[in-house]
Design an enzyme around this catalytic site. Structure first.
Site, PDB file in Angstrom:
ATOM      1  N   GLU A 111      -3.336  11.803  -4.232  1.00 56.42           N
ATOM      2  CA  GLU A 111      -4.614  11.109  -4.052  1.00 56.42           C
ATOM      3  C   GLU A 111      -4.302   9.721  -3.509  1.00 56.42           C
ATOM      4  O   GLU A 111      -3.323   9.101  -3.905  1.00 56.42           O
ATOM      5  CB  GLU A 111      -5.367  10.933  -5.386  1.00 56.42           C
ATOM      6  CG  GLU A 111      -5.971  12.198  -5.941  1.00 56.42           C
ATOM      7  CD  GLU A 111      -5.024  12.940  -6.859  1.00 56.42           C
ATOM      8  OE1 GLU A 111      -4.005  12.332  -7.278  1.00 56.42           O
ATOM      9  OE2 GLU A 111      -5.276  14.114  -7.161  1.00 56.42           O
ATOM     10  N   TYR A 123       1.117   9.224   5.495  1.00 56.83           N
ATOM     11  CA  TYR A 123       1.068  10.596   4.971  1.00 56.83           C
ATOM     12  C   TYR A 123       0.780  11.607   6.075  1.00 56.83           C
ATOM     13  O   TYR A 123       1.366  12.693   6.105  1.00 56.83           O
ATOM     14  CB  TYR A 123      -0.002  10.715   3.873  1.00 56.83           C
ATOM     15  CG  TYR A 123       0.261   9.833   2.666  1.00 56.83           C
ATOM     16  CD1 TYR A 123       1.556   9.581   2.234  1.00 56.83           C
ATOM     17  CD2 TYR A 123      -0.790   9.263   1.958  1.00 56.83           C
ATOM     18  CE1 TYR A 123       1.797   8.768   1.146  1.00 56.83           C
ATOM     19  CE2 TYR A 123      -0.557   8.450   0.855  1.00 56.83           C
ATOM     20  CZ  TYR A 123       0.742   8.201   0.458  1.00 56.83           C
ATOM     21  OH  TYR A 123       0.978   7.396  -0.621  1.00 56.83           O
TER      22      TYR A 123
HETATM   23  C1  COA Z   1       2.416   2.656   1.626  1.00 53.47           C
HETATM   24  C2  COA Z   1       3.836   2.054   1.615  1.00 53.47           C
HETATM   25  C3  COA Z   1       4.705   2.833   0.625  1.00 53.47           C
HETATM   26  C4  COA Z   1       4.432   2.229   3.031  1.00 53.47           C
HETATM   27  O1  COA Z   1       5.732   1.688   3.026  1.00 53.47           O
HETATM   28  P1  COA Z   1       6.290   0.801   4.258  1.00 53.47           P
HETATM   29  O2  COA Z   1       7.753   0.648   4.072  1.00 53.47           O
HETATM   30  O3  COA Z   1       5.488  -0.428   4.429  1.00 53.47           O
HETATM   31  O4  COA Z   1       5.967   1.802   5.470  1.00 53.47           O
HETATM   32  P2  COA Z   1       6.737   1.933   6.854  1.00 53.47           P
HETATM   33  O5  COA Z   1       7.366   0.636   7.247  1.00 53.47           O
HETATM   34  O6  COA Z   1       7.602   3.140   6.779  1.00 53.47           O
HETATM   35  O7  COA Z   1       5.507   2.162   7.829  1.00 53.47           O
HETATM   36  C5  COA Z   1       4.668   3.264   7.723  1.00 53.47           C
HETATM   37  C6  COA Z   1       3.622   3.147   8.811  1.00 53.47           C
HETATM   38  O8  COA Z   1       2.710   2.079   8.485  1.00 53.47           O
HETATM   39  C7  COA Z   1       2.725   1.105   9.534  1.00 53.47           C
HETATM   40  N1  COA Z   1       2.656  -0.203   8.917  1.00 53.47           N
HETATM   41  C8  COA Z   1       3.455  -0.695   7.955  1.00 53.47           C
HETATM   42  N2  COA Z   1       3.066  -1.933   7.615  1.00 53.47           N
HETATM   43  C9  COA Z   1       1.981  -2.218   8.380  1.00 53.47           C
HETATM   44  C10 COA Z   1       1.106  -3.315   8.453  1.00 53.47           C
HETATM   45  N3  COA Z   1       1.254  -4.398   7.702  1.00 53.47           N
HETATM   46  N4  COA Z   1       0.074  -3.228   9.332  1.00 53.47           N
HETATM   47  C11 COA Z   1      -0.100  -2.147  10.102  1.00 53.47           C
HETATM   48  N5  COA Z   1       0.685  -1.055  10.049  1.00 53.47           N
HETATM   49  C12 COA Z   1       1.720  -1.092   9.204  1.00 53.47           C
HETATM   50  C13 COA Z   1       4.037   1.296  10.240  1.00 53.47           C
HETATM   51  O9  COA Z   1       3.983   0.836  11.559  1.00 53.47           O
HETATM   52  C14 COA Z   1       4.216   2.781  10.156  1.00 53.47           C
HETATM   53  O10 COA Z   1       3.443   3.440  11.123  1.00 53.47           O
HETATM   54  P3  COA Z   1       4.167   4.102  12.408  1.00 53.47           P
HETATM   55  O11 COA Z   1       5.030   5.201  11.868  1.00 53.47           O
HETATM   56  O12 COA Z   1       3.043   4.592  13.243  1.00 53.47           O
HETATM   57  O13 COA Z   1       4.970   3.017  13.056  1.00 53.47           O
HETATM   58  C15 COA Z   1       3.823   0.533   1.281  1.00 53.47           C
HETATM   59  O14 COA Z   1       2.949  -0.113   2.160  1.00 53.47           O
HETATM   60  C16 COA Z   1       3.419   0.214  -0.145  1.00 53.47           C
HETATM   61  O15 COA Z   1       4.233   0.186  -1.060  1.00 53.47           O
HETATM   62  N6  COA Z   1       2.109  -0.049  -0.354  1.00 53.47           N
HETATM   63  C17 COA Z   1       1.583  -0.413  -1.684  1.00 53.47           C
HETATM   64  C18 COA Z   1       1.521   0.783  -2.595  1.00 53.47           C
HETATM   65  C19 COA Z   1       0.685   1.902  -2.006  1.00 53.47           C
HETATM   66  O16 COA Z   1      -0.369   1.703  -1.424  1.00 53.47           O
HETATM   67  N7  COA Z   1       1.193   3.137  -2.201  1.00 53.47           N
HETATM   68  C20 COA Z   1       0.497   4.344  -1.784  1.00 53.47           C
HETATM   69  C21 COA Z   1      -0.450   4.776  -2.843  1.00 53.47           C
HETATM   70  S1  COA Z   1      -1.190   6.333  -2.499  1.00 53.47           S
END
Ligand code: COA
Length: 164
Positions: A111, A123
């Site tokens: 979710e 995802y």
């Molecule tokens: C969701 C999460 C795990 C992703 O981890 P991350 O290391 O930042 O992700 P990545 O660097 O691998 O990037 C994933 C995608 O998001 C994009 N992205 C990352 N940060 C971004 C930002 N600040 N703005 C826009 N896009 C962004 C990346 O470009 C990438 O997309 P692409 O493959 O098209 O280039 C992280 O943001 C997080 O911990 N968020 C808070 C907790 C959360 O929301 N968890 C999910 C709950 S369901």
């Protein structure tokens, strides 16, 4: 269970990790889990698999899931806030899918907040598609959850080939 990819170690979470996990959890979520919740998952939940992503002894992120029969249900995934946007989320999710396949899951669900477009974007890259809404699932602001499912690409995930 542990493996090393690109100097990043993926290993099972232990009780000693919980303080570092809680620090990330608190900056990542508006309703963070408590240390007790993680302790319970690690000690009392036979379905739970929690993974830590680590480099040079520093926890970069973590993810957890419940694997029940052939389905893996992601409970949480987070990357340290100062390290986000560097591809670590991709790597962690890939490793979680590999772990799910190792434990014989064939599909994965989770979710996610309807407003969390960044996570949804990630995802979808890993095969997740939306399958419905859980209305007012998040009690802190009554936000709806998007339910997502992915069929796991078992052949790819069993080999060393990475999408990222
Ligand atoms: C969701 C999460 C795990 C992703 O981890 P991350 O290391 O930042 O992700 P990545 O660097 O691998 O990037 C994933 C995608 O998001 C994009 N992205 C990352 N940060 C971004 C930002 N600040 N703005 C826009 N896009 C962004 C990346 O470009 C990438 O997309 P692409 O493959 O098209 O280039 C992280 O943001 C997080 O911990 N968020 C808070 C907790 C959360 O929301 N968890 C999910 C709950 S369901």
């Amino acid at each position: 269970m542990s493996s090393v990819v690109d100097n990043i170690i993926y290993r099972s979470m232990t009780l000693e990790d919980i303080p570092a996990i809680i620090a990330i959890e608190q900056e990542a979520f508006t309703s963070p889990w408590t240390a007790e919740a993680f302790t319970n998952e690690l000690t009392n939940n036979m379905f739970a698999r929690y993974m830590v992503m680590e480099e040079s002894g520093q926890v970069l992120g973590y993810g957890g899931m419940w694997i029940i029969m052939d389905e893996a249900h992601i409970t949480n995934i987070a990357i340290r806030s100062d390290l986000r946007g560097n591809g670590l989320g991709h790597k962690l999710l890939e490793q979680m899918q590999r772990t799910a396949v190792f434990f014989e899951a064939v599909r994965m669900t989770l979710e996610v907040r309807v407003t969390n477009e960044l996570a949804q974007h990630l995802y979808r890259k890993y095969g997740f598609q939306s399958s419905g809404i859980r209305p007012r699932y998040y009690s802190d602001n009554d936000e709806d959850a998007l339910i997502m499912w992915a069929e796991l690409d078992i052949e790819r995930l069993k080999t060393g080939e990475s999408m990222f």
